[in-house]
Structures are given as C-alpha cells and as structure tokens.
Design an enzyme around this catalytic site. Structure first.
Site, short mmCIF file in Angstrom:
data_model
loop_
_atom_site.label_atom_id
_atom_site.label_comp_id
_atom_site.label_asym_id
_atom_site.label_seq_id
_atom_site.Cartn_x
_atom_site.Cartn_y
_atom_site.Cartn_z
N ASN A 26 0.93 -1.22 -0.10
CA ASN A 26 0.22 0.14 -0.02
C ASN A 26 0.80 1.33 0.04
O ASN A 26 0.61 2.28 -0.75
CB ASN A 26 -0.97 -0.02 1.34
CG ASN A 26 -2.08 -0.98 1.19
OD1 ASN A 26 -2.38 -1.27 0.16
ND2 ASN A 26 -2.40 -1.50 2.23
N HIS A 48 -1.32 -7.06 5.89
CA HIS A 48 -2.45 -6.77 6.87
C HIS A 48 -2.13 -7.65 8.14
O HIS A 48 -2.82 -8.52 8.73
CB HIS A 48 -3.77 -7.65 6.34
CG HIS A 48 -4.29 -6.87 5.05
ND1 HIS A 48 -5.30 -7.37 4.21
CD2 HIS A 48 -4.01 -5.72 4.62
CE1 HIS A 48 -5.65 -6.55 3.23
NE2 HIS A 48 -4.99 -5.31 3.45
N TYR A 91 -0.23 -8.76 -2.44
CA TYR A 91 0.27 -7.58 -2.28
C TYR A 91 1.73 -7.33 -2.49
O TYR A 91 2.29 -6.54 -2.93
CB TYR A 91 0.01 -7.11 -0.97
CG TYR A 91 -1.39 -6.58 -0.44
CD1 TYR A 91 -1.82 -5.15 -0.76
CD2 TYR A 91 -2.23 -7.49 -0.17
CE1 TYR A 91 -3.07 -4.90 -0.44
CE2 TYR A 91 -3.54 -6.96 0.23
CZ TYR A 91 -3.91 -5.86 0.20
OH TYR A 91 -5.28 -5.17 0.18
#
Length: 823
Positions: free
Chosen positions: A231, A281, A290
């Site tokens: 992210n 996460h 990811y």
C-alpha cells in the site's frame, strides 16, 4: 504513429535511459535535493519543463509498451480487442449525476455503512478504468481508434465529469479507502500522462487538486496502518505521478523519499523479512497478492526515476532486489504462483464481466510478476539479470497449462516484455532448482525438484488461518490447517487453476486435518483473520531436504493435532499424532484431493486392485498399504490403514466464495482420499508417503521395501523418521526427550544429513521461539566440528556429538546449521 515501437527511437526521446532500471550509478542530484538550477530563470524553467516531459515520456512507455509490431500476434489481437472494448465503452457512456455509465452508479445510498459503500466506491474506480481503456486505445497503434479525436474528447469529458461529480477536492470520501487513495488516483494520473498535451492547465490543476485532497503528503508521513508494504508503494506512485503530471518537484521528492521505509527487512508487521517472507494486513502471507503489487510498483518507479534528478539512490533499495530470489521465485513453479501466498486473491477466479478463459488463477497471477522481474533485472548486476532472465524464460517455456504469452488478460506492455525474452535466442532457460526453503516468519515452506514441487501452508499465533474481507474468500478457513499443495512438471499444473476453489470441498484440502464441524462462510468475521493459540509451527532445512511441523488447533474448534512433514528427493513423508477433538463431529486427514476437471476419469488402484470409476462411488479399504492415482501420484501407508476414497462431481460458482464474482456454475470431478479418525477422536494418528508423479510399479516397490523408512516416533510428544538410503533423519520434538540416537533438552526441530563424503549437517530450529538454551546429543562418532552457527556456544566430539546452543528465542525460528566430520 509508427507501425513498430522502436526502442532506439524511444531512447532517443528520453536521453537514452528510458527503461534502464539500475539503482547504482551517478544521479544528477543528491537524494532529497532539487536539481542544480541553470544560469537564468528562463533556462531553469525550460530545463524543468524538459525534466517533467521526459518523465511523462518514460511513464507513457511503461504504460503502453515498446518494441512490438502491432501487426504481429499476439499484439494484433490484443490491440483489436482493446479497440473493441474502447468503442463499446464510448458508445455506452452517458454522463449523469451519480454516474458516467448507467451500469456504474456510484451514488452512495448508505454512506455510514462501510460494506454497502464499498461497492459504490468500486464503481467509481471502475469508471476510471474504462476511461483508461479508451485512452490506451487512442494512444496505441492498431486499435482501429488510434488518434481518434472523438475518442480522445470523450475520455477528457469523462475525466471532467468524474472530477466534478465524485472524485473532487470538494467531495467527501466514502466506501473503501483504497479506491480513493490508490485505485482511482493511479488511473487518473496515468490517463493524464497519456493525454497531457491535450489537457488545459485548468484541467490539470483540477485533477491534481483532487489527488491532493484524497492523498495529501500526510498519507505517507508515518509508516503505519494502510500506509505500509505494498500500500505504501502504491501511495508513493500516486504522489510521484501527481508531481509528474503537475510539474511539481516537491511531490516527486515526497513520493520517492516515502519509499525508504519499504526497503529494510522487518521483524514484525507488514513487509519483507530476512528469510524471504512477505506479510500484509499484519498476519497474512501475501507474496502472490500485495507482494506482487509491491514488486511491480517499485520496479516501475525505479525505471521512471532512473537517470533523473529524482533517482532512487537509497542504499537500502538494494535489499529489494534480493527479494526476487529470496521471496518471489520460491513460490513460482513452471509459470504459476502458488495459491498459499495469494490469500483472498484465490477467490477472484471469475468476475461478472469475464468469461472463463479470462478467469484469474495461479497462472495468470504469476504472469505480471514474471514481467516485473524482467524489468527489475535491468537494474540488477549483470550476473543477477542473466539468472533472472534464464529463470523467467524457463517458466515461460514449461507452462503447458496457462502460458503467459497466450493470456488475453495480460497487459500489452507485459506481453511485449515477455515475448521479447521468449524470442531471445541468447538466453538459455534454466531448469527448476532442487531446493527446500522454510519461511518461518509466515508459516510456509516450499520444496522444489526438477520434476515436481510442493508447498506447505500452516497457521500459528503469528499467522492467520486465512483472511476474509470485502466478501472475498468466504470458505478459505482451512487453508492454514496443514494444506500440502503439489504439482508435477507435466501434470497437475491445472489442479488449482480449473475452477478448483468454488467447487472443492473446503473441509478436504490436500494434507489437512480438520473437524467436520460446520463453519459459517467468513467465520471469524470481516478482517477477523482468525489465529490459533499455538506457537510451535515451522521447521528446519539443510537447503535441499526439509523437516516441518505444526501444532494444529482447528478453526473455532476443540480439535488439536501434531503434524509433521519430511521432504525428500522423490516424496514427502507425512505423520500425524495426538489428534484429539470434542466437537461432536468427525475428524479427517485428507491424503489428497485431485481435481480431475469437467470430465476426468483418472484410474484409482488400491493395493494394485483397480477401483470403480463411477461418479458417486465411495468405499473404505481397511487394509490399504498403497494407492495410486493414474497420472498423478502414489501413496504408501506404512503399517497399513483404513483408506476412504470418493469420486464425486461438485458444482459451485465463484460468487459462492466471493460476493463480487460471477454466479455462473461450474461442475468439476474430484477423486479424494482420506483417513477417518472418527467422531471426537482421542490421540489418533496417521502416517503416509506422498510420491508425486510416481507410477504404480515404483509406488508398489516403495510399499514392499519395509527397510526404506523407519518411523522413529509418532506421538503427541515426538515425531521422527529415518531414511537410511538418504542418510536422512528428521525429528520434531514437541517436548524434550530422546528419539532414536538424538536427545534434546528443549522443544526443537532437528534434521541430520549424513553424506557420502564423510560429513554430516545438523540443522536445528526453534519454531516455538521460546528456547533460551539447548543441549543436543547425537550418539554418532564424530571426529571434528567443521563449522557452527553463531548460536552454538560449545561442542563436544568423540563417541557422540554434543552441541550447546545459547538463547534461540530471538532467532525467529531460523535454521541453525552445524557441519561435522564423521568418525
């Protein structure tokens, strides 16, 4: 528009460094500094304009690709499809309050309900994606819409509508944060790069203001929350491209410098670990999700900024390149990305607008990663780049089920990158390696051989059984219960690709031990990420063979078990013990569950007797010593067992496990083998040998050779085996004690390999991360100790080997190796 995108011509427009990725080498300005100004203000402004224009040219090439002929396949078909999609989107576009397309109404009727709002923010994101398709059709050659002014005007009108109606500095955010901070701004900035020369200063200012509102600099001021790992890279891409579009050096610097926390290895939380693990996460292994996004994002940002005033020159960025071989490659086998590091991604097989041929699976998830490795190789050393290109070419050549170059969903730019490698006769494909890897920070292990591979998925108090969120992955709850996935070199590549996840019995994944207690979809709740309370999960390796163990605690269940796996050259020895439950439900260990496709009829033999091929057939053979599934594997049961087999057709839809997917039903045939431990067993056990790719004769021979395997222990306190012909001993000590010739003072995993050159390797790990001191004694004559791990504080040789270790609790479960000369 020329008919062929020439690399030479492209480089000429970008100062000759367009896609060179290297992280070393001189930069025109120091990290965090602005470029040195020319002698006059007009010259400075012109130089700045040239710098931003050069970055836009680079990014345009990274979006569109280069050096491919639009008249050659597969590019001709891809470009034609792109044009058809763009034409369809243009004809259906109907700007109105709350939507740009009638079928993508993004007005949020319930802004206070996150789950409800998620779908509407996703529709906004999908609207930007459709505009991106149209913009690429305008810019790419051979689409039938190349340079079409009406199409270009429609894209710009669509951007203006979205940036006034919903994605505006004056509008509140709703739904999933990702759509407002990553998905939509990335696509908006990409389109702004492609059409930059056609946009007015006011339009550019409006688009940039929207991005500034939703992705301010503060979004990367702290490395926490949703601003970590992949992210964070995505947010940095937004900021850098915001600077490129809006001619803001300051924004580029913020985005580039905010990458730095991603590079160092972490010891907790999200990111890459020194052992190659990747977590997102907080407790989900995510290299195939990811991790792939991070890989692609960093690769493209490195390529964009290389040779500019804002080149990434943080020395720690070299650590990221190391992850290609340490973290990414171990989970790609013959062109597929192993599902046990893709979490929710494995439930996204078929979206509502897709056809089955375009479905996402373990093969398609690998294709973009492979292309990213190629571009990252341009920034590595010559030896690394050569290894990586040979590795990727091997994957391209050996993928017989879902070849990357035949993937209609693979972007044109990635197709061009991989096609060029495939056609490069100077690159010789490398074979799959023979290596075992333990990823102790994410409870995973991979075992690689030239003609087969396996991967083990476990859970502990550190790593969740599975992840459920956004309505995705509703029945993945047992994927951490000792799921042992495997593939052959020319068979089994379709096992998890062919509508497996919506049709398989989620209680009968290969290798798992589970209570049949019914679980609700999404057990644990949205983002609950249920974890067991157990800590002894992991194993050890000498790099070629491996020993792994899991103290299993079932998902919302009283069921517990001790499970061990011993990975050798042609098989995996699987032991289970201490299997106990009080759920009032049956407990089973699934030996294997093969997906035979829509009409498969693989023959099953038990003790050499062929079993019925009738769908719906099931039987329990009480004295099974071996079984064989034609074209798949052999299974040997030391001492015999009661084996249950089932042939069945199962029907399901992707929507059953992912609310955003297609309701189209699929039916697949399965052949399942399991051992039934009964209802509420007390101290049950099992033992079997999995032999991937073995024929009937080899399987039967292994079953008849009672000296090949010695089971040293298989109880709740210890599990161990010895294979004399391989010089192999593997033992999981759940508690201190003696097994065979090995005694330990603490609960550890031990593996010993005696070699023909008169040496032996002792590999030890502390999976529980609780051992503060350890004494290991091996009753074997040892002449000398050749090398030790730093954790070894004392050694003793002679008629027995004694090794004393210091505090292992801080080793994170990593293997400690000692090499000795045998007496």
């Amino acid at each position: 528009m020329t008919s062929v995108w020439s690399r030479r011509g492209f480089l000429a427009t970008t100062g000759g460094s367009a896609l060179t990725l290297g992280l070393a080498g001189p930069a025109t300005a120091a990290h965090g500094a602005e470029p040195s100004p020319p002698h006059s203000a007009p010259e400075a402004a012109a130089a700045a304009d040239d710098a931003f224009a050069a970055l836009r040219t680079k990014w345009r090439a990274l979006i569109l690709g280069e050096s491919f002929s639009p008249t050659a396949e597969p590019f001709r078909t891809k470009l034609a499809t792109l044009g058809t999609q763009a034409a369809s989107f243009r004809s259906a576009m109907a700007p109105a309050s709350g939507s740009l397309w009638p079928d993508l109404d993004y007005r949020d009727p319930a802004p206070d309900t996150d789950q409800e709002s998620y779908g509407y923010s996703q529709r906004m994101n999908d609207s930007f994606n459709r505009l991106s398709t149209m913009a690429q059709a305008y810019c790419q050659p051979g689409t039938g819409l190349t340079g079409d002014a009406a199409l270009k005007d429609a894209v710009i009108a669509g951007l203006d509508h979205l940036c006034t109606d919903v994605y505006s500095a004056s509008k509140p955010r709703f739904g999933n944060w990702w759509n407002f901070q990553i998905g939509s701004p990335q696509t908006l900035m990409d389109i702004a790069v492609l059409l930059h020369e056609h946009l007015s200063p006011q339009q550019i200012a409006t688009y940039c203001a929207a991005v500034d509102a939703y992705v301010p600099d503060s979004a990367v001021s702290n490395y926490t929350g949703t601003s970590t790992g992949a992210n964070r890279v995505d947010l940095c891409r937004v900021l850098v491209l915001r600077g490129v579009v809006g001619d803001s050096a300051a924004k580029i610097v913020v985005g580039r410098d905010a990458l730095s926390p991603v590079f160092p290895y972490v010891t907790t939380g999200d990111g890459f670990y020194a052992d190659g693990s990747f977590i997102q996460h907080t407790n989900i292994p995510y290299i195939g999700g990811y991790g792939a996004v991070l890989n692609d994002g960093l690769g493209r940002l490195f390529a964009l900024l290389r040779g500019s005033a804002w080149q990434v020159d943080d020395p720690a960025s070299r650590l990221f390149l190391d992850t290609i071989e340490k973290a990414i490659a171990p989970f790609i086998y013959n062109g597929l990305m192993m599902d046990n590091v893709s979490s929710r991604g494995i439930s996204r097989g078929l979206t509502v607008s897709d056809t089955f041929q375009l479905a996402q699976d373990d093969h398609t998830r690998a294709h973009g990663v492979m292309a990213s490795i190629v571009i990252l190789g341009q920034g590595a050393g010559p030896a690394e780049e050569a290894r990586w290109r040979a590795m990727v070419k091997g994957w391209l050549q050996r993928d017989h089920y879902g070849p990357a170059l035949k993937n209609p969903k693979l972007s044109l730019v990635n197709t061009a990158r991989l096609q060029a490698l495939f056609d490069d006769d100077t690159v010789k494909a490398s074979p799959e390696p023979s290596v075992h890897r333990v990823f102790h920070n994410m409870d995973r292990a991979t075992h690689r051989r030239r003609d087969w591979a396996a991967s083990l998925s476990m859970a502990s108090r550190r790593i969740a059984h599975y992840e459920f969120g956004n309505g995705e992955h509703a029945r993945g709850y047992h994927t951490g219960s000792g799921w042992l996935s495997w593939w052959g070199d020319d068979h089994g590549l379709e096992q998890y690709s062919d509508a497996y996840w919506p049709t398989v019995d989620p209680y009968r994944l290969p290798g798992i031990t589970v209570s049949r207690k019914p679980l609700p979809d999404g057990v644990g709740g949205n983002w609950g990420n249920p974890k067991p309370a157990t800590g002894w999960v992991g194993g050890t390796t000498d790099g070629e063979y491996g020993t792994a163990g899991q103290h299993l605690q079932g998902v919302t269940s009283t069921m517990e078990a001790k499970k061990s796996w011993f990975f050798l050259d042609d098989c995996v020895v699987c032991l289970g013990a201490g299997i106990t439950s009080a759920d009032g439900a049956g407990v089973e260990t699934t030996v294997d569950n093969r997906n035979l496709g829509a009409a498969g009829t693989a023959a099953l033999s038990i003790n050499g007797i062929r079993q019925p091929a009738t769908q719906g057939w099931t039987a329990t053979r009480k004295h099974t010593s071996w079984a064989h599934i034609d074209g798949h594997a052999g299974y040997v049961f030391p001492g015999g067992t009661a084996l249950t087999a089932l042939r069945e057709e199962r029907t399901g839809a992707w929507k059953d496990i992912n609310t955003g997917s297609s309701p189209q039903p699929f039916t697949r045939r399965y052949l399942t083998l399991w051992q039934d431990h009964g209802t509420d067993p007390q101290d049950a056990s099992y033992a079997y040998i999995l032999m991937p790719g073995a024929g009937q004769l080899r399987t039967a021979a292994r079953a008849l050779d009672h000296d090949w395997l010695q089971i040293l222990a298989n109880d709740a306190g210890h599990q161990g085996v010895r294979v004399p012909s391989r010089g192999f001993t593997g033992i999981n000590f759940w508690s201190p004690g003696t097994v065979g010739t090995v005694t330990v003072s603490a609960p550890v995993s031990v593996q010993i390999r005696e070699r023909r050159d008169g040496t032996a390797t002792i590999a030890v790990a502390d999976p529980s991360r609780t051992v503060q001191s350890l004494t290991l004694t091996w009753k074997r004559r040892v002449a000398s100790v050749l090398s030790t791990a730093p954790s070894v504080t004392a050694t003793g040789t002679g008629s027995a080997l004694t090794l004393t270790f210091g505090d292992l609790s801080g080793s994170y479960g990593a293997t400690q190796k000692v090499t000795v000369k045998l007496g």
